[in-house]
Design a protein around this motif. Structure first.
Motif, PDB file in Angstrom:
ATOM      1  N   GLY A 415     -37.874  77.567 -14.102  1.00  0.00           N
ATOM      2  CA  GLY A 415     -36.444  77.192 -14.602  1.00  0.00           C
ATOM      3  C   GLY A 415     -35.831  78.316 -15.148  1.00  0.00           C
ATOM      4  N   GLY A 416     -36.408  79.366 -15.953  1.00  0.00           N
ATOM      5  CA  GLY A 416     -35.860  80.366 -16.505  1.00  0.00           C
ATOM      6  C   GLY A 416     -35.351  81.643 -15.517  1.00  0.00           C
ATOM      7  N   LEU A 417     -35.494  81.395 -13.947  1.00  0.00           N
ATOM      8  CA  LEU A 417     -35.177  82.262 -13.184  1.00  0.00           C
ATOM      9  C   LEU A 417     -33.910  81.974 -12.616  1.00  0.00           C
ATOM     10  N   THR A 432     -33.488  76.089  -5.581  1.00  0.00           N
ATOM     11  CA  THR A 432     -33.818  77.318  -5.856  1.00  0.00           C
ATOM     12  C   THR A 432     -33.351  78.193  -4.921  1.00  0.00           C
ATOM     13  N   PRO A 433     -33.056  79.475  -5.154  1.00  0.00           N
ATOM     14  CA  PRO A 433     -32.429  80.320  -4.013  1.00  0.00           C
ATOM     15  C   PRO A 433     -33.173  80.331  -2.603  1.00  0.00           C
ATOM     16  N   GLU A 434     -34.443  80.109  -2.860  1.00  0.00           N
ATOM     17  CA  GLU A 434     -35.222  80.051  -1.487  1.00  0.00           C
ATOM     18  C   GLU A 434     -35.137  78.749  -0.673  1.00  0.00           C
ATOM     19  N   HIS A 435     -34.848  77.562  -1.591  1.00  0.00           N
ATOM     20  CA  HIS A 435     -34.495  76.221  -0.845  1.00  0.00           C
ATOM     21  C   HIS A 435     -33.039  76.623  -0.208  1.00  0.00           C
ATOM     22  N   GLU A 436     -32.081  77.060  -0.846  1.00  0.00           N
ATOM     23  CA  GLU A 436     -30.864  77.151  -0.415  1.00  0.00           C
ATOM     24  C   GLU A 436     -30.627  77.926   0.854  1.00  0.00           C
ATOM     25  N   ALA A 437     -31.563  78.924   0.884  1.00  0.00           N
ATOM     26  CA  ALA A 437     -31.735  79.858   2.070  1.00  0.00           C
ATOM     27  C   ALA A 437     -32.336  79.031   3.272  1.00  0.00           C
ATOM     28  N   MET A 450     -21.985  76.639  -1.990  1.00  0.00           N
ATOM     29  CA  MET A 450     -23.529  76.936  -2.695  1.00  0.00           C
ATOM     30  C   MET A 450     -23.221  77.472  -4.094  1.00  0.00           C
ATOM     31  N   ASP A 451     -22.743  76.582  -5.080  1.00  0.00           N
ATOM     32  CA  ASP A 451     -22.469  76.971  -6.247  1.00  0.00           C
ATOM     33  C   ASP A 451     -23.168  75.916  -7.076  1.00  0.00           C
ATOM     34  N   PRO A 452     -24.560  75.966  -7.653  1.00  0.00           N
ATOM     35  CA  PRO A 452     -25.153  75.030  -8.110  1.00  0.00           C
ATOM     36  C   PRO A 452     -24.743  74.467  -9.845  1.00  0.00           C
TER      37      PRO A 452
END
Length: 621
Positions: A415-417, A432-437, A450-452
């Motif tokens: 979460g802190g990332l 996560t950025p990985e999931h988004e990519a 893509m603006d969480p």
């Protein structure tokens, strides 16, 4: 409690079909009103004045004001006296009629007079205006469709879908936010052309135009009082809130998890003279997910008529029922268990009190503690946190129990990332950025922004406090709770025609809690500190000192075993999974989860629910 529906033209048959779709919400009575400009429908669950006098839609004396209403106005006896003194004539004992006459007397400002949970629509024949309103905290849902020619509203989306003009088109932006938050933030829904009326708002349709207006907001103000004064007043206000919610002409009970909030409600019901108190609890064979021992302590102390339900691994049939009742995917892990406990309670009562709202107003969730701890952890250089600690923690295998040191550490670091603007919701956000990519197909990706944390920024723009904790409470109350916690409670309970009342969400109690200094609510890392003090001598210390657990079930383990084949079948057969997502990426997530290399239960469970929803509501349409 009831189901409401309607639209801005005359069609009695369509109003009947929409209303019949909501029969589970109100099995006792049915009604439709139409004229040349509007159609209103209603299904009634009789709670007060069980005779024909409570039938809806209901009008004033001359038939110029009509209402279809879902909810409870707890201060209706006082309002009735005021309105009678002003010359209004009543023909029933119901709170519904109070709404009609209050609108006549005060117009749209009538909503500010009501203490309760409600969603209603009023047709003002003289003004040719349709007026919709939803309660301050969003306890009762209200959806609408508007294409600048036709306006449709209902308690549930499935009723709106009875209108042929309503397109069953998936909302890509809603899919994006759903994967991260596990619910669709208002005013969006998973249907591109269907919207939620936000909590604390009303809507007016007149002359072919709609306007949406906020009438209530949460404000923070610190008063100079001693902790003892705060504790005593908190207990007094909450006791009165419970007392107001005991009015009923049908049997009522309470959901008892064994946690602080539900145990408090049982104790205050006992204080108000309810006996015997009917309590309902659920648990699991996996004791790390079960709270039955705590519930039994409270049931014994207050001599309740106690019933328990042991939840086995859920069946595919049960999952499909829950998704259908929810209208759109919302993967709070307590949804299915709550569906089951509501089903069990309805065998004995028609109304249940429940503890929702206490964790938001009084700071009960672990994410509040994580946010506070991260402020210290963030003092470490970024290269250490991201370059050394995070990769090391990611190598730790997921543990099967609900929490445990390893699981807590992994979730805290993950979460802190995420970007700091997410605040404490970073520990409740599963994108996560990985999931988004890797997760979304390029064609679907192009239709999303893509603006969480854009929804959080939009809400915080209305928060008048600069305090970190106040702003986190604001987000929990205004953003997360209505579309996740309260949506679950309404849909799962009303699927069994069970009314659930939530004393912690009396708006006067919420406003009082907003006046309490933050360091009395989160004292060190003790959540609900002032509330625990208020219940001293009333609840057993074993209960008063407990942390948050909740009704969530061991889905991460079931997806590795009992539900693994179901997960594979649902995801591989879904056209939406292949159209909107990178299916190779999804298969990789399933493999890692099954091998205990990572805990992907949140995103996999979200995708399962999304695929089932798409089959039920879009493919079947």
């Amino acid at each position: 409690m009831c189901g409401i529906a309607g639209f801005s033209w005359q069609d009695e048959a369509l109003a009947g079909r929409m209303t019949q779709t909501l029969a589970h919400r109100g099995p006792d009575q049915y009604g439709v009103y139409t004229d040349a400009w509007v159609s209103l429908g209603h299904r009634r669950l009789s709670i007060i004045d069980l005779r024909e006098h409570g039938r809806q839609p209901m009008s004033n004396e001359d038939g110029t004001v009509w209402v279809t209403y879902n909810g409870e106005i707890y201060n209706f006896p006082e309002l009735r006296q005021t309105l009678e003194a002003k010359g209004h004539v009543f023909r029933s004992r119901t709170d519904t009629e109070v709404i009609v006459h209050a609108y006549e007397e005060y117009g749209p400002a009538c909503v500010e007079k009501f203490n309760g949970m409600f969603a209603f629509a009023i047709w003002d024949q003289n003004e040719r205006e349709l007026f919709l309103a939803r309660d301050r905290l969003g306890i009762k849902p209200l959806y609408y469709y508007w294409n600048h020619a036709k306006f449709v509203f209902a308690s549930e989306i499935k009723a709106i879908l009875q209108v042929p003009e309503v397109e069953r088109e998936v909302n890509p932006q809603a899919v994006y936010h759903y994967v991260g938050y596990e619910f669709v933030p208002a005013p969006d829904t998973m249907f591109r052309h269907v919207h939620k009326l936000p909590p604390g708002h009303y809507l007016r349709l007149k002359n072919g135009r709609i306007t949406v207006q906020r009438y209530w907001d949460m404000t923070f103000r610190t008063e100079k009082r001693s902790p003892r004064d705060y504790a005593e007043q908190m207990r007094a206000i909450l006791t009165e809130s419970v007392r107001k919610r005991l009015i009923s002409d049908v049997p009522l009970g309470v959901f008892l998890s064994g946690g602080l909030d539900s145990s408090t409600i049982v104790s205050l019901m006992s204080h108000c003279g309810v006996e015997p108190i009917k309590t309902f609890s659920l648990g699991y064979e996996d004791e790390t997910f079960s709270e039955l021992d705590y519930a039994r302590v409270v049931a014994k102390q207050f001599n309740t008529e106690h019933r328990e339900l042991i939840v086995e691994p859920v069946t595919p049939e049960l999952i499909e029922k829950a998704v259908w009742q929810l209208d759109e995917p919302m993967t709070d892990l307590s949804s299915v268990p709550f569906y089951l406990i509501c089903q069990r309670a309805r065998e004995h009562v028609t109304v249940c009190l429940s503890g929702e709202g206490g964790d938001e107003s009084l700071v009960g969730y672990d994410r509040f503690k994580a946010s506070k701890a991260h402020a210290t952890y963030a003092l470490l250089p970024d290269w250490i946190r991201r370059g050394i600690v995070a990769p090391l923690v990611r190598t730790l295998p997921d543990q099967p129990q609900k929490k445990g040191a390893v699981n807590i550490i992994k979730r805290f670091i993950e979460g802190g990332l995420l970007p700091e603007e997410g605040g404490h919701m970073r520990w409740q956000y599963f994108g996560t950025p990985e999931h988004e990519a890797g997760l979304f197909a390029p064609s679907f990706h192009a239709r999303m922004t893509m603006d969480p944390f854009a929804p959080i920024r939009a809400h915080l723009a209305h928060c008048q406090s600069a305090s970190r904790l106040d702003r986190e409470i604001y987000i929990d109350t205004k953003f997360t709770m209505p579309d996740s916690v309260l949506m679950k409670v309404d849909k799962m309970s009303m699927s069994h025609a069970l009314e659930v009342r939530v004393p912690f969400l009396d708006h006067q109690f919420v406003e009082f809690c907003a006046s309490i200094p933050g360091d009395l609510k989160l004292k060190g890392y003790t959540t609900k500190a002032i509330f625990r003090t208020a219940m001293e001598g009333i609840l057993p210390d074993r209960i008063r000192g407990r942390g948050k657990q909740g009704y969530s079930f061991p889905i991460k383990n079931w997806l590795r075993h009992d539900l693994n084949d179901y997960m594979t079948d649902v995801l591989t057969s879904s056209p939406l999974m292949k159209e909107a997502f990178n299916f190779d990426y999804i298969q990789g997530l399933m493999q890692e989860h099954h091998a205990y290399q990572a805990n992907h239960n949140h995103i996999l469970w979200a995708l399962i629910n999304l695929a089932v929803w798409h089959r039920q509501f879009v493919e079947a349409g």
